[in-house]
Design a protein around this motif. Structure first.
Motif, PDB file in Angstrom:
ATOM      1  N   CYS A  70       0.846  -1.193   0.000  1.00 17.06           N
ATOM      2  CA  CYS A  70       0.000   0.000   0.000  1.00 17.06           C
ATOM      3  C   CYS A  70       0.884   1.246   0.000  1.00 17.06           C
ATOM      4  O   CYS A  70       1.785   1.352   0.814  1.00 17.06           O
ATOM      5  CB  CYS A  70      -0.901  -0.008   1.229  1.00 17.06           C
ATOM      6  SG  CYS A  70      -1.832   1.535   1.407  1.00 17.06           S
ATOM      7  N   LYS A  72       0.168   4.074   0.980  1.00 11.03           N
ATOM      8  CA  LYS A  72      -0.083   4.917   2.158  1.00 11.03           C
ATOM      9  C   LYS A  72       0.418   4.261   3.437  1.00 11.03           C
ATOM     10  O   LYS A  72       1.034   4.911   4.276  1.00 11.03           O
ATOM     11  CB  LYS A  72      -1.583   5.196   2.288  1.00 11.03           C
ATOM     12  CG  LYS A  72      -2.141   5.918   1.075  1.00 11.03           C
ATOM     13  CD  LYS A  72      -3.077   7.035   1.454  1.00 11.03           C
ATOM     14  CE  LYS A  72      -3.048   8.130   0.410  1.00 11.03           C
ATOM     15  NZ  LYS A  72      -4.366   8.594   0.029  1.00 11.03           N
ATOM     16  N   CYS A  73       0.122   2.975   3.635  1.00 10.27           N
ATOM     17  CA  CYS A  73       0.482   2.298   4.891  1.00 10.27           C
ATOM     18  C   CYS A  73       1.757   1.463   4.765  1.00 10.27           C
ATOM     19  O   CYS A  73       2.284   1.003   5.773  1.00 10.27           O
ATOM     20  CB  CYS A  73      -0.618   1.363   5.352  1.00 10.27           C
ATOM     21  SG  CYS A  73      -2.275   1.941   5.057  1.00 10.27           S
ATOM     22  N   CYS A  93      -6.107  -2.670   0.410  1.00 10.26           N
ATOM     23  CA  CYS A  93      -5.353  -2.549   1.653  1.00 10.26           C
ATOM     24  C   CYS A  93      -6.333  -2.605   2.821  1.00 10.26           C
ATOM     25  O   CYS A  93      -7.243  -1.788   2.908  1.00 10.26           O
ATOM     26  CB  CYS A  93      -4.587  -1.228   1.687  1.00 10.26           C
ATOM     27  SG  CYS A  93      -3.796  -0.956   3.283  1.00 10.26           S
ATOM     28  N   GLY A  95      -5.547  -2.038   5.756  1.00  7.41           N
ATOM     29  CA  GLY A  95      -5.151  -1.034   6.733  1.00  7.41           C
ATOM     30  C   GLY A  95      -5.978   0.223   6.560  1.00  7.41           C
ATOM     31  O   GLY A  95      -6.618   0.700   7.489  1.00  7.41           O
ATOM     32  N   CYS A  96      -5.980   0.766   5.335  1.00  2.00           N
ATOM     33  CA  CYS A  96      -6.666   2.045   5.106  1.00  2.00           C
ATOM     34  C   CYS A  96      -7.904   1.887   4.235  1.00  2.00           C
ATOM     35  O   CYS A  96      -8.656   2.837   4.043  1.00  2.00           O
ATOM     36  CB  CYS A  96      -5.706   3.049   4.473  1.00  2.00           C
ATOM     37  SG  CYS A  96      -5.138   2.575   2.834  1.00  2.00           S
TER      38      CYS A  96
HETATM   39 ZN   LIG Z   1      -3.236   1.261   3.185  1.00  2.68          ZN
END
Ligand SMILES: [Zn+2]
Ligand SMILES: [Zn+2]
Length: 166
Positions: A70, A72-73, A93, A95-96
């Protein structure tokens, strides 16, 4: 933001009110923040020149690319079929909640919708196959509720400010 697939710089584009990141100078992949893809996964959704261009990106075969992280993460993304499409593998993802679509996949998603029944079956399959999925979805729901609560709360603070001057 750098493209998670080819590492080229991505550009923010407006697909008729929905902002996405497009890998214009590289693989033509598209990044969607959480909940953004759902706003564009049906044929009648979104508008504008940028979206039209993206829908013309040729479909590429991403099968050999393997897992990406990802942007972002920086955690590995899961590859699975998009919830409403029979044919398209997306990278998601947990996560986000972001999605990465390879070139041409947005068009394919908009063209190949699952029926309600197929969708339910598929959602269950993901939950069975990926143990973290349910937890991650719950976390995202919680995040959403928290964001919602914060929004209401700030509104309330502002309102009391106007009413009482405090
Ligand atoms: Zn993410
Ligand atoms: Zn790229």
């Amino acid at each position: 933001m750098k493209c998670p697939a080819c590492k080229k710089e991505m550009f923010v584009e407006n697909f008729g009110g929905v902002k996405v990141d497009v890998c214009k100078n590289g693989c033509k992949g598209i990044w969607f923040d959480w909940c953004e893809l759902a706003k564009l996964d049906e044929k009648q959704e979104g508008f504008g020149k940028a979206l039209k261009e993206a829908l013309d990106f040729p479909r590429v075969n991403d099968e050999k690319r393997g897992q990406i992280n990802c942007p972002k993460c920086n955690i590995p993304m899961y590859i699975h079929k998009y919830q409403s499409s029979k044919e398209v593998n997306v990278d998601e993802c947990y996560g986000c909640g972001g999605f990465f679509l390879d070139s041409g996949e947005l068009n394919a998603i908009r063209d190949s919708f699952m029926s309600e029944e197929e969708r339910e079956k598929y959602a269950q399959k993901i939950i069975d196959e990926i143990p973290e999925f349910e937890e991650a979805q719950k976390d995202l729901e919680k995040e959403k509720m928290r964001a919602e609560a914060a929004r209401k709360y700030t509104k309330f603070i502002r309102l009391s400010y106007y009413l009482t001057g405090k």
